[in-house]
Design a protein around this motif. Structure first.
Motif, PDB file in Angstrom:
ATOM      1  N   ASP A 147       0.872  -1.179   0.000  1.00  0.00           N
ATOM      2  CA  ASP A 147       0.000   0.000   0.000  1.00  0.00           C
ATOM      3  C   ASP A 147       0.904   1.222   0.000  1.00  0.00           C
ATOM      4  OD1 ASP A 147      -1.642   2.143   0.599  1.00  0.00           O
ATOM      5  OD2 ASP A 147      -2.804   1.086   2.122  1.00  0.00           O
ATOM      6  N   SER A 148       0.923   1.953  -1.105  1.00  0.00           N
ATOM      7  CA  SER A 148       1.866   3.059  -1.263  1.00  0.00           C
ATOM      8  C   SER A 148       1.575   4.232  -0.341  1.00  0.00           C
ATOM      9  CB  SER A 148       1.876   3.541  -2.720  1.00  0.00           C
ATOM     10  OG  SER A 148       0.593   4.012  -3.094  1.00  0.00           O
ATOM     11  N   SER A 149       0.449   4.181   0.383  1.00  0.00           N
ATOM     12  CA  SER A 149       0.194   5.260   1.342  1.00  0.00           C
ATOM     13  C   SER A 149       1.019   5.088   2.611  1.00  0.00           C
ATOM     14  CB  SER A 149      -1.299   5.310   1.701  1.00  0.00           C
ATOM     15  OG  SER A 149      -1.679   4.175   2.446  1.00  0.00           O
ATOM     16  N   ASP A 179       0.675  -2.219  -5.903  1.00  0.00           N
ATOM     17  CA  ASP A 179      -0.036  -1.345  -4.969  1.00  0.00           C
ATOM     18  C   ASP A 179      -1.412  -1.955  -4.669  1.00  0.00           C
ATOM     19  OD1 ASP A 179      -0.604   0.842  -3.375  1.00  0.00           O
ATOM     20  OD2 ASP A 179      -0.031   2.323  -4.875  1.00  0.00           O
ATOM     21  N   LEU A 180      -2.276  -1.214  -3.981  1.00  0.00           N
ATOM     22  CA  LEU A 180      -3.599  -1.733  -3.624  1.00  0.00           C
ATOM     23  C   LEU A 180      -4.368  -2.234  -4.845  1.00  0.00           C
ATOM     24  CD1 LEU A 180      -5.065   0.576  -0.840  1.00  0.00           C
ATOM     25  CD2 LEU A 180      -4.386  -1.805  -0.675  1.00  0.00           C
ATOM     26  N   GLU A 181      -4.304  -1.501  -5.940  1.00  0.00           N
ATOM     27  CA  GLU A 181      -4.890  -1.982  -7.190  1.00  0.00           C
ATOM     28  C   GLU A 181      -3.851  -2.893  -7.850  1.00  0.00           C
ATOM     29  OE1 GLU A 181      -8.210  -1.034  -8.965  1.00  0.00           O
ATOM     30  OE2 GLU A 181      -8.269  -1.364  -6.812  1.00  0.00           O
ATOM     31  N   SER A 296     -13.735   3.060 -12.835  1.00  0.00           N
ATOM     32  CA  SER A 296     -12.631   2.296 -13.417  1.00  0.00           C
ATOM     33  C   SER A 296     -13.126   1.181 -14.324  1.00  0.00           C
ATOM     34  CB  SER A 296     -11.749   1.707 -12.306  1.00  0.00           C
ATOM     35  OG  SER A 296     -12.516   0.891 -11.439  1.00  0.00           O
ATOM     36  N   ASP A 312     -11.910   5.809  -1.805  1.00  0.00           N
ATOM     37  CA  ASP A 312     -11.403   5.900  -0.429  1.00  0.00           C
ATOM     38  C   ASP A 312     -11.012   7.354  -0.189  1.00  0.00           C
ATOM     39  OD1 ASP A 312     -10.175   5.763   1.996  1.00  0.00           O
ATOM     40  OD2 ASP A 312      -8.966   4.008   1.537  1.00  0.00           O
ATOM     41  N   THR A 317      -2.688   9.597   0.361  1.00  0.00           N
ATOM     42  CA  THR A 317      -1.643   8.797  -0.287  1.00  0.00           C
ATOM     43  C   THR A 317      -0.585   9.707  -0.896  1.00  0.00           C
ATOM     44  OG1 THR A 317      -2.721   8.777  -2.465  1.00  0.00           O
ATOM     45  CG2 THR A 317      -3.361   7.049  -0.906  1.00  0.00           C
ATOM     46  N   GLN A 370     -10.430  10.725  -9.800  1.00  0.00           N
ATOM     47  CA  GLN A 370      -9.249   9.923 -10.117  1.00  0.00           C
ATOM     48  C   GLN A 370      -8.080  10.163  -9.163  1.00  0.00           C
ATOM     49  OE1 GLN A 370      -8.808  10.898 -14.308  1.00  0.00           O
ATOM     50  NE2 GLN A 370     -10.008   9.109 -14.920  1.00  0.00           N
ATOM     51  N   ARG A 373      -7.907   6.547  -4.373  1.00  0.00           N
ATOM     52  CA  ARG A 373      -7.846   5.110  -4.604  1.00  0.00           C
ATOM     53  C   ARG A 373      -9.255   4.537  -4.526  1.00  0.00           C
ATOM     54  NH1 ARG A 373      -3.583   2.998  -0.259  1.00  0.00           N
ATOM     55  NH2 ARG A 373      -5.343   3.611   1.032  1.00  0.00           N
ATOM     56  N   THR A 376     -11.589   0.324  -0.320  1.00  0.00           N
ATOM     57  CA  THR A 376     -11.128  -1.014   0.041  1.00  0.00           C
ATOM     58  C   THR A 376     -11.854  -1.478   1.298  1.00  0.00           C
ATOM     59  OG1 THR A 376      -9.306  -0.046   1.309  1.00  0.00           O
ATOM     60  CG2 THR A 376      -8.833  -0.726  -0.949  1.00  0.00           C
TER      61      THR A 376
END
Length: 591
Positions: A147-149, A179-181, A296, A312, A317, A370, A373, A376
Motif C-alpha cells: 500500500d503506497s500510502s 499497490d492496492l490496485e 474504473s 477511499d 496517499t 481519479q 484510490r 477497500t
C-alpha cells in the motif's frame, strides 16, 4: 579458414532469437539426440543419466488474502503451462527446508511498518537470523503486494528479494511491486515468470516431486468483489459514557447467506463514506454532486455517488499529494511531496479533505475522482463463535475520531458501523478466513490469550467456541485497556466465564489509573514463572491488538520469560519462540 555454417539460414535466424537459457537447454537436448543417433549407427554411447526433476514451490505469505489469491492464480497459470508446482502458505512451510528447495516463487504482502505478514515471520526470522542459511542451490522470484500510502511500501517483498540473493540464491526474475490496485501489475509479473519457470522445468522429463503442505483453497460465494448485503441488527456502546474511547458492540444478521466462519476469522466490511465529508469535498471543488463521471470499470455515475461508494476519501496517499500539487500549482505542496520524510509526516497528519482545504484549487469531477484510490474493505476480527450465535456475526469496533481544520471526522468503516449506520440498515460484508489464528484441535490444550483494547474480540469468540465444544483445556486472559470502570470490554461475560470455571485465570492491566502505567507486557513479566509453567504444559499463546507497539512489547516480554525461566541464552530463547510459531503454538492477529 572459417568453416561453413552447416545449418540452414532460416534455422540460424530462429536460434538467434532464443534466450541464453533456451540455448543452453537446446544444446543439451541436441547432444542427447546426437547420442541416440550415434547408437543407431553402431557407435557405442554412454547410457543417458536422467537429470533430477526441477521442483517448483509457489509460496504465499498473506495477511488479508490478497497475496494468497495471487499465488493461486500463479499456480493455475503454471499448471496451464504444463509445470507441476506445489502451492503452499508460508504458515504451513517449514523454514529450515528452504535451502533444500529448488525453485521458489514467493508472493508476499507487507503489514505494519514494513513487516512481513504474520504467517511469514518464521521464514523472515530464519533468513535474517544469525544462523542464516546458504541458499546457493535456490532459484527464486518475489512478488510484493503493498500500500503506497505507507512509508515502507512493499518492504517485506523487497527484504525477501534482497536477502535471498545475498544468501546466494539465483534471481529468476526481477522483484515485482504491486499497490492496492494490484491485479494488472500482478498479472504482468505472472506472465513474465511463468515462461521462465517453464524453461527450467523443461530441462528434465521427470515430474516434479511434490512437497508437503499444499495450500487448501475453498470456494466462497461471497468475497470482497462480490460481498453479501447483510443487516445491522444491534449496535451497543460497551465503554462508559465518560470513557475516552468509544467502543461499540456490533451484531450483523447473516440469515440466508450461507456464510460460515470459524473463531479467529475476520469480517470484511465495505463502508459507505460519511455524507458530510462527501459534501465538504464537493463544496471545496465547487461541484453540485450531479456531475457525471466514469468509474474504473467504465460504468457511469454521478460524482456524489462515486465519492460515497467507490472512492477511499479518508486515506491520504503520496500519489494524491503529488498529483494535487501539480494540478494546484502549490509550491508548498510540491516541496512537501519532494521530501520523503516530510511527506510521510504530512500524510500521517492530513486527510485528503485537509489538503483541499489548505490549498484550494477546484477540479472537475472526473479529475477529482481519479485522485482517490478505490474503496477497500476494512477487516475486523470476529468477536463471536457461530456455534453460539448461529446466523449472526459480532464485531468489536473502536470508533476513530479526529480533528482537522476545525472539523471532526471519523474513520471510514468505524464511523460507518459505529455511528452512522442505523439498526436495520444494510452493510456489505464477506468472511476473510484466518487459518493462522486458530484454537488448538485438542480441546484439552491450555491457551493464553493476550490482548489490548478491541484486541479482545477474537478471544470472546474463542471462549464461546470452547464453551460450545465442552473443551476442558485451561484458559488464561491477559487483557489491557485504560481504566477498569470505563474500558473493561464485555466485563459481565468475562465475569460469568470466571464464575463458571471456563476462564481459569484473568490478569488485567490498566494504563490510565494509578501512579504508573501498567500494560499487558508488565503482567507477563509479573507472572513469568506461571507463563513458563503453562508453556511447559503445551499451552498455545495468542496475541491480538496493535502491531507497532503492543505486539512488539509483548514479544519482547515473552522472550524475556523464556530466557530467564528456561535458563536459555537470548538467541536460544528467540529460537524457542520462533519454533512455537512454526508449530502454531504462538499465533498473532495484529493490525
Amino acid at each position: 579458414m572459417t568453416p561453413a555454417n552447416p545449418l540452414p539460414n532460416e534455422l540460424s535466424a530462429q536460434l538467434a532469437a532464443l534466450s541464453p537459457t533456451q540455448l543452453a537447454w537446446l544444446s543439451g537436448y541436441c547432444w542427447a539426440q546426437s547420442q541416440g543417433a550415434a547408437g543407431s549407427l553402431g557407435v557405442s554411447a554412454a547410457p543417458a543419466v536422467a537429470a533430477p526433476a526441477r521442483r517448483v514451490l509457489v509460496l504465499s505469505a498473506s495477511q488479508t488474502g490478497n497475496a494468497r489469491g495471487v499465488a493461486e492464480s500463479l499456480h493455475a497459470k503454471l499448471k496451464n503451462a504444463g509445470v507441476e508446482a506445489v502451492l503452499s502458505s508460508a504458515g504451513d512451510f517449514k523454514s529450515k527446508t528452504l535451502p533444500d528447495e529448488d525453485i521458489v516463487l514467493l508472493v508476499t504482502s507487507t503489514q505494519g511498518e514494513g513487516e512481513p505478514p504474520e504467517e511469514a515471520l518464521p521464514l523472515y526470522k530464519f533468513v535474517f537470523g544469525k544462523k542464516a542459511p546458504d541458499l546457493g542451490k535456490l532459484t527464486f522470484a518475489v512478488l510484493g503486494l503493498g500500500d503506497s500510502s505507507y512509508p515502507n511500501f512493499c518492504q517485506a517483498g523487497k527484504d525477501f528479494d534482497a536477502k535471498f540473493a545475498e544468501l546466494g540464491a539465483r534471481r529468476l526474475n526481477d522483484l515485482g511491486i504491486c499497490d492496492l490496485e494490484f491485479q494488472s501489475a500482478a498479472d504482468a509479473w505472472i506472465e513474465a515468470v511463468v515462461p521462465l519457470v517453464a524453461e527450467f522445468a523443461a530441462q528434465t522429463a521427470a515430474a516434479s516431486v511434490a512437497t508437503p503442505a499444499a495450500l487448501q483453497t475453498t470456494g466462497t460465494v461471497y468475497t470482497k468483489d462480490k460481498p453479501y448485503t447483510a443487516t445491522l441488527s444491534v449496535r451497543q456502546k460497551i465503554t462508559s459514557r465518560s470513557a475516552e474511547k468509544d467502543v461499540e458492540h456490533i451484531e450483523i444478521d447473516l440469515s440466508g447467506s450461507g456464510l460460515h466462519y470459524q473463531a479467529g476469522d475476520a469480517l470484511g466490511v465495505l463502508p459507505l463514506n460519511a455524507p458530510a465529508l462527501v459534501q465538504e469535498i464537493l463544496d471545496l471543488h465547487q461541484l453540485s454532486g450531479e456531475e457525471k463521471i466514469r468509474l474504473s470499470d467504465d460504468l457511469e455515475t454521478d460524482i456524489r455517488t462515486a465519492l460515497t461508494e467507490s472512492a477511499d476519501i479518508t486515506q491520504n496517499t503520496p500519489a494524491l499529494v503529488q498529483q494535487y500539487a501539480e494540478l494546484s500549482g502549490s509550491e508548498e505542496l510540491k516541496t512537501t511531496a519532494a521530501d520523503k520524510a516530510r511527506l510521510d509526516a504530512y500524510l500521517a497528519a492530513t486527510p485528503p479533505v485537509g489538503v483541499f482545504a489548505a490549498h484550494p484549487h477546484p477540479l472537475d469531477a472526473q479529475t477529482l475522482f481519479q485522485l482517490f484510490r478505490p474503496q477497500t474493505p476494512r477487516l475486523y476480527s470476529i468477536a463471536s463463535a457461530q456455534d453460539e450465535v448461529g446466523e449472526e456475526v459480532h464485531l468489536t469496533v473502536g470508533v476513530v475520531r479526529f480533528e482537522h481544520h476545525g472539523n471532526t471526522y471519523t474513520g471510514a468503516a468505524s464511523g460507518y458501523l459505529g455511528e452512522r449506520l442505523e439498526e436495520g440498515g444494510e452493510v456489505r460484508v464477506f468472511v476473510e478466513p484466518n487459518p493462522n489464528f486458530r484454537l488448538p484441535a485438542n480441546g484439552d490444550t491450555p491457551v493464553i490469550m493476550i490482548g489490548a483494547g478491541t484486541g479482545i474480540a477474537p478471544f470472546r469468540a474463542f471462549m464461546q467456541q470452547r464453551a460450545a465444544n465442552g473443551d476442558n483445556g485451561k484458559n488464561w486472559l491477559i487483557f489491557g485497556n485504560q481504566r477498569l470502570a470505563d474500558d473493561f470490554l464485555y466485563q459481565l461475560e468475562w465475569s460469568d466465564y470466571r464464575k463458571d470455571g471456563i476462564l481459569t485465570r484473568a490478569d488485567l492491566a490498566w494504563s490510565r489509573q494509578g501512579e504508573h502505567k501498567v500494560y499487558v507486557q508488565h503482567k507477563i513479566a509479573e507472572h513469568a514463572a506461571e507463563v513458563w509453567n503453562w508453556l511447559q504444559q503445551g499451552a498455545h499463546l495468542y496475541v491480538c491488538g496493535d502491531a507497532t507497539r503492543m505486539a512488539r512489547d509483548v514479544e519482547t516480554a515473552l522472550i524475556d520469560v523464556i530466557e530467564t525461566q528456561g535458563k536459555l541464552s537470548r538467541d536460544d530463547a528467540e529460537d524457542y519462540l520462533n519454533e512455537m510459531r512454526e508449530d502454531k503454538r504462538y499465533q498473532r492477529d495484529v493490525y
